[in-house]
Design a protein around this motif. Structure first.
Motif, PDB file in Angstrom:
ATOM      1  N   SER A   1      -2.529  -9.125  -8.731  1.00 56.67           N
ATOM      2  CA  SER A   1      -1.169  -8.485  -8.640  1.00 56.67           C
ATOM      3  C   SER A   1      -0.138  -8.587  -9.934  1.00 56.67           C
ATOM      4  O   SER A   1       0.469  -7.666  -9.873  1.00 56.67           O
ATOM      5  N   CYS A   2      -0.143  -9.701 -10.581  1.00 51.79           N
ATOM      6  CA  CYS A   2       0.905  -9.945 -11.606  1.00 51.79           C
ATOM      7  C   CYS A   2      -0.004 -10.538 -12.780  1.00 51.79           C
ATOM      8  O   CYS A   2      -0.886 -10.101 -13.176  1.00 51.79           O
TER       9      CYS A   2
ATOM     10  N   GLY B   1      -2.426  -4.192  -3.149  1.00 54.23           N
ATOM     11  CA  GLY B   1      -0.988  -3.939  -3.277  1.00 54.23           C
ATOM     12  C   GLY B   1       0.114  -4.693  -2.539  1.00 54.23           C
ATOM     13  O   GLY B   1      -0.514  -5.483  -1.449  1.00 54.23           O
ATOM     14  N   PRO B   2       1.214  -4.691  -2.817  1.00 53.19           N
ATOM     15  CA  PRO B   2       1.883  -4.178  -3.962  1.00 53.19           C
ATOM     16  C   PRO B   2       1.764  -5.026  -5.282  1.00 53.19           C
ATOM     17  O   PRO B   2       1.163  -6.274  -5.269  1.00 53.19           O
TER      18      PRO B   2
ATOM     19  N   LEU C   1       1.315  -4.809  -9.865  1.00 53.92           N
ATOM     20  CA  LEU C   1       1.331  -4.142 -11.094  1.00 53.92           C
ATOM     21  C   LEU C   1      -0.037  -3.263 -10.828  1.00 53.92           C
ATOM     22  O   LEU C   1      -0.910  -3.741 -10.801  1.00 53.92           O
ATOM     23  N   ALA C   2       0.165  -1.898 -11.270  1.00 52.88           N
ATOM     24  CA  ALA C   2      -0.940  -1.013 -10.899  1.00 52.88           C
ATOM     25  C   ALA C   2      -2.120  -1.395 -11.714  1.00 52.88           C
ATOM     26  O   ALA C   2      -3.170  -1.389 -11.097  1.00 52.88           O
TER      27      ALA C   2
ATOM     28  N   LEU D   1      -3.667  -4.599 -10.583  1.00 56.84           N
ATOM     29  CA  LEU D   1      -4.320  -4.444  -9.168  1.00 56.84           C
ATOM     30  C   LEU D   1      -5.569  -3.715  -9.377  1.00 56.84           C
ATOM     31  O   LEU D   1      -6.872  -4.289  -8.552  1.00 56.84           O
TER      32      LEU D   1
ATOM     33  N   SER E   1       0.441   0.209  -6.017  1.00 60.71           N
ATOM     34  CA  SER E   1       1.547  -0.707  -6.469  1.00 60.71           C
ATOM     35  C   SER E   1       2.598  -0.838  -5.413  1.00 60.71           C
ATOM     36  O   SER E   1       3.385  -1.678  -5.502  1.00 60.71           O
ATOM     37  N   SER E   2       2.657   0.180  -4.475  1.00 59.41           N
ATOM     38  CA  SER E   2       4.007   0.011  -3.731  1.00 59.41           C
ATOM     39  C   SER E   2       3.421   0.185  -2.077  1.00 59.41           C
ATOM     40  O   SER E   2       4.076   0.631  -1.326  1.00 59.41           O
TER      41      SER E   2
END
Length: 372
Positions: free
Chosen positions: A16-17, A87-88, A90-91, A94, A339-340
């Motif tokens: 995710s990051c 998610g959530p 960084l698109a 991910l 991402s959300s």
């Protein structure tokens, strides 16, 4: 007594990051937790750069999966499922994880589970302290999130109680560390300096703690600004900045608000268990103050060891294993990164009904030939 081999063996992928995490669990037993971090590549920018993170995930993915399998002493064919953070986050980051998970799941003929990053942070505590009580109140604090969540079923029912309205706690730590020229990431270094400082030296504000403020929401933007201005004033006057006292006083302001609101949420909801997760949960002062306040309120505190608090694949595997155990529907092959993704969606189910039913169309040739 249940044979450990009867419990689901699940591999989890977390991207995710800025950390490529791959974990393997059997039920609630951790077998492997492999992490490849790109934090050093981001340090010179003072924060995470999404494109850099995505490329680092691409390079680290296969070696990290192979390292986890070797550490666990299992074959990829032995897996009962593959879970991945959908998610959530960084698109781009991910997408790397989701794409890898789909490829491995398809090649192996295994069910795929797209799970929620925040729900995974809660579920990881099962690897440390056993099954989660239902309900459990969770305080999740990291670089991107400061949330109070009530979980009655970690696979299906996670309800938001409160969240940050601006900067997350971890963001505030990073920004104050930058103002103090202490480097990135800010959480560990602030914690280290604070141990030698006086937490009562400077009266920094406590955001959203007034009688008319939202009971469970957080705000750290005002605190961040107040600390930065205090430091600037000292420097403008030609005075030395007492770095350790500033770190200790700032840290105390953050953990005071976090623990106060978490205990209040438990009392108001009638919940006698509080779980703290996320990267900031590794903070030593947060752990001490939370323990003190929980004991005084008759609340049982559960905090995983620091390595399980930061982003890791073990937490994703833990939630995936819970999905398998409870017979939750696997995700479809068109699973995508979100991402959300709201925390009210602990996982992204497919159209099937029960474990693995959405994967019946996997051709035998893929099971036998795509992954020797």
């Amino acid at each position: 007594m249940t044979d450990l081999r009867d419990e689901p063996l699940v591999l989890g992928i977390e991207t995710s990051c800025d950390e490529t995490g791959v974990g393997i669990v059997r039920g609630t037993t951790l077998l492997a937790d492999a992490v490849a971090s790109s934090v050093d590549e981001h340090a010179r920018f003072g924060g995470v750069v999404p494109e850099v993170a995505s490329r680092a995930h691409l390079e680290a993915m296969v070696p990290t999966i192979e390292r986890a399998l070797k550490e666990a002493g299992v074959s990829a064919r032995d897996l009962d499922g593959i879970a991945v953070t959908a998610g959530p986050g960084l698109a781009g980051a991910l997408l790397v994880g989701v794409s890898a998970a789909k490829a491995y799941a398809y090649a192996l003929g295994k069910p795929l589970y797209g799970v929620n990053h925040l729900a995974s942070h809660i579920c990881v505590d099962q690897l440390e302290h056993g099954p989660l009580p239902e309900p459990t109140m969770a305080l999740l604090v990291s670089g991107g999130h400061s949330s109070l969540l009530l979980s009655t079923d970690i696979t299906a029912d996670v309800r938001p109680m409160g969240a940050t309205i601006d900067d997350a706690a971890g963001e505030a730590f990073d920004k104050i560390a930058r103002v103090l020229d202490l480097g990135f990431p800010g959480g560990p270094v602030i914690d280290r300096y604070a141990r030698e400082g006086d937490p009562g030296a400077i009266a920094f504000p406590r955001g959203l703690t007034g009688p008319r403020d939202p009971a469970y929401d957080f705000s750290f933007s005002g605190l961040k600004t107040a600390v930065a201005r205090w430091i600037e004033a000292k420097r403008a006057a030609g005075e030395e900045v007492p770095v350790r006292d500033v770190a200790a006083s700032f840290q105390e302001a953050v953990v005071d608000v976090l623990t106060r609101k978490a205990v209040r949420a438990c009392k108001d909801a009638g919940v006698d268990h509080l779980m703290i997760g996320g990267g900031v949960a590794a903070n030593s002062r947060l752990r001490v103050l939370a323990q003190e306040r929980c004991e005084a309120a008759g609340i049982r505190l559960r905090v995983p060891r620091p390595k399980l608090c930061t982003d890791n694949g073990a937490m994703v595997a833990a939630l995936g294993a819970e999905m398998v155990s409870r017979g939750r529907a696997a995700s479809d092959w068109d699973l995508s990164a979100d991402s959300s993704l709201p925390v009210t969606d602990p996982h992204v189910p497919g159209t099937g009904h029960g474990t693995g039913h959405t994967h019946d169309h996997v051709h035998e040739v893929s099971k036998e030939n795509l992954y020797p």
